[in-house]
Design a protein around this motif. Structure first.
Motif, PDB file in Angstrom:
ATOM      1  N   ARG A 107       6.628  15.826  10.275  1.00 48.63           N
ATOM      2  CA  ARG A 107       7.846  15.013  10.267  1.00 48.63           C
ATOM      3  C   ARG A 107       8.515  15.032   8.886  1.00 48.63           C
ATOM      4  O   ARG A 107       9.738  15.178   8.774  1.00 48.63           O
ATOM      5  CB  ARG A 107       7.519  13.576  10.662  1.00 48.63           C
ATOM      6  N   GLU A 128       9.130  15.878  15.631  1.00 52.13           N
ATOM      7  CA  GLU A 128       9.662  14.585  15.232  1.00 52.13           C
ATOM      8  C   GLU A 128      10.547  14.751  14.005  1.00 52.13           C
ATOM      9  O   GLU A 128      10.533  15.782  13.341  1.00 52.13           O
ATOM     10  CB  GLU A 128       8.518  13.608  14.953  1.00 52.13           C
ATOM     11  N   GLY A 129      11.332  13.700  13.704  1.00 52.55           N
ATOM     12  CA  GLY A 129      12.274  13.778  12.604  1.00 52.55           C
ATOM     13  C   GLY A 129      13.642  14.229  13.087  1.00 52.55           C
ATOM     14  O   GLY A 129      13.869  14.403  14.292  1.00 52.55           O
ATOM     15  N   THR A 309      11.043   9.625  17.252  1.00 51.71           N
ATOM     16  CA  THR A 309      11.840   9.231  16.088  1.00 51.71           C
ATOM     17  C   THR A 309      13.336   9.391  16.277  1.00 51.71           C
ATOM     18  O   THR A 309      14.117   8.817  15.526  1.00 51.71           O
ATOM     19  CB  THR A 309      11.446  10.079  14.861  1.00 51.71           C
TER      20      THR A 309
END
Length: 359
Positions: A107, A128-129, A309
């Motif tokens: 991430r 994610e991110g 996220t």
């Protein structure tokens, strides 16, 4: 989230080609080459090196003559993938195609790419991110296909029979996606006797899980095995054969690895899930090229997905297909994934002939 069928995929690829070629001029070469970083997760699953990498490299070059691909394989190690991604960010790649080993561990690297203005496309597994796009097959549908086909293979024993689940690596978001899809089909039909997570999707780990299940349950209690992919199926079948389980219960798989296709012909593995890699690689290449040129991808995508996220990530979700002995010819052979000669070795030719696979 919704998948895209093969007919829809054909139309999508025409759009991908048109959009990705738009704005490609001879003058761009003088402004410097665009570079797309490709980060794949491991060599444990044959498809990454044998299919995905060469198909992506080929398609990027077809869509963008001034583009080049730089490549790294993480060997299933998140720390190595972080270092590889840092190296690509430092060298200033134009876009990243990331097949993430561990979404949480990577991430911060995705955030680092964003800070440098480098868009990240999550490939096959949802990272994610702040990712800019996601290209994969519909994982819930993969699991449902495995569950439905397993029940068919179990026949009368599907009514209350006992199933062992040998799932994927829990660090991969796809593992839970597949498992949830399979459980949605199986839970009202059979008893889940054991469920294991397989670190690294490794054959030897799957072998150990299946050996433990046989030891705990006894071979006669196991009516079917939900194996998450073909590498795991190889370990499951090896353990069953080592324990002299006969007849072998139906075992699922995924990825249409050549060894798995041969096991299906021999009657050792019941099915695999075929995910036409060309469709996935072409969609990913088109998205990466568009982002590398600073274009948006809204005209390419078919849906959106939410990660832990990030909400509303632009996505292309493609539709997988179940393959059994009876359908190898009209799926894998017809689509040119393999030739009959590649699959039907001299030893296998009698078995191939019985299912209609002849030259």
């Amino acid at each position: 989230m919704r998948g895209l069928g093969l007919r829809g995929a054909a139309g999508l690829l025409a759009v991908l080609l048109a959009v990705s070629l738009a704005g490609c001029t001879d003058g761009e070469e003088g402004e410097g080459r665009l570079t797309i970083g490709l980060l794949l997760p491991s060599r444990a699953v044959p498809r990454w090196e044998k299919s995905d990498r060469p198909l992506i490299e080929k398609r990027v070059k077809e869509l963008c003559s001034e583009c080049r691909v730089v490549y790294a394989n993480a060997e299933n190690d998140a720390a190595s993938q972080r270092q590889q991604m840092t190296s690509m960010i430092t060298r200033g790649v134009s876009a990243l195609l990331l097949d993430v080993v561990d979404p949480k561990a990577l991430r911060s690297s995705v955030h680092a790419a964003q800070r440098e203005g480098i868009p990240v496309v999550a490939y096959d597994r949802l990272a994610e991110g702040p990712i800019s796009g996601f290209v994969s097959f519909d994982g819930a549908r993969v699991g449902r296909l495995q569950g439905q086909t397993l029940l068919k293979g179990m026949g009368a024993r599907a009514d209350g029979g006992g199933v062992v689940m040998v799932n994927g690596d829990p660090s991969s978001p796809n593992a839970a996606w597949y498992e949830d899809g399979a459980r949605a089909v199986l839970r009202d039909e059979v008893r889940i006797l054991k469920s294991y997570d397989t670190l690294g999707w490794r054959t030897e780990n799957a072998h150990d899980h299946m050996s433990a299940a046989i030891s705990d349950l006894g071979p006669n209690a196991i009516d079917g095995v939900l194996a998450a992919n073909d590498s795991i199926a190889a370990g499951v079948i090896s353990a069953l054969k080592s324990a002299r389980v006969t007849p072998l219960p139906p075992v699922t798989g995924q990825d249409a690895d050549p060894d798995a296709v041969q096991r299906i012909i021999k009657g050792e593995q019941y099915m695999t899930v075929y995910k036409p890699f060309r469709l996935e690689t072409e969609a990913a290449a088109a998205m990466a090229v568009a982002l590398a040129r600073g274009n948006d991808v809204e005209s390419l995508v078919t849906t959106t997905v939410d990660s832990p996220t990030t909400e509303d990530v632009p996505a292309i979700l493609l539709t997988p297909t179940a393959v059994t002995r009876e359908t190898i010819g009209r799926t894998l052979i017809r689509d040119g994934v393999y030739t009959v000669d590649q699959i039907c070795t001299p030893k296998l030719r009698p078995a191939c002939a019985r299912v209609g696979l002849t030259r």
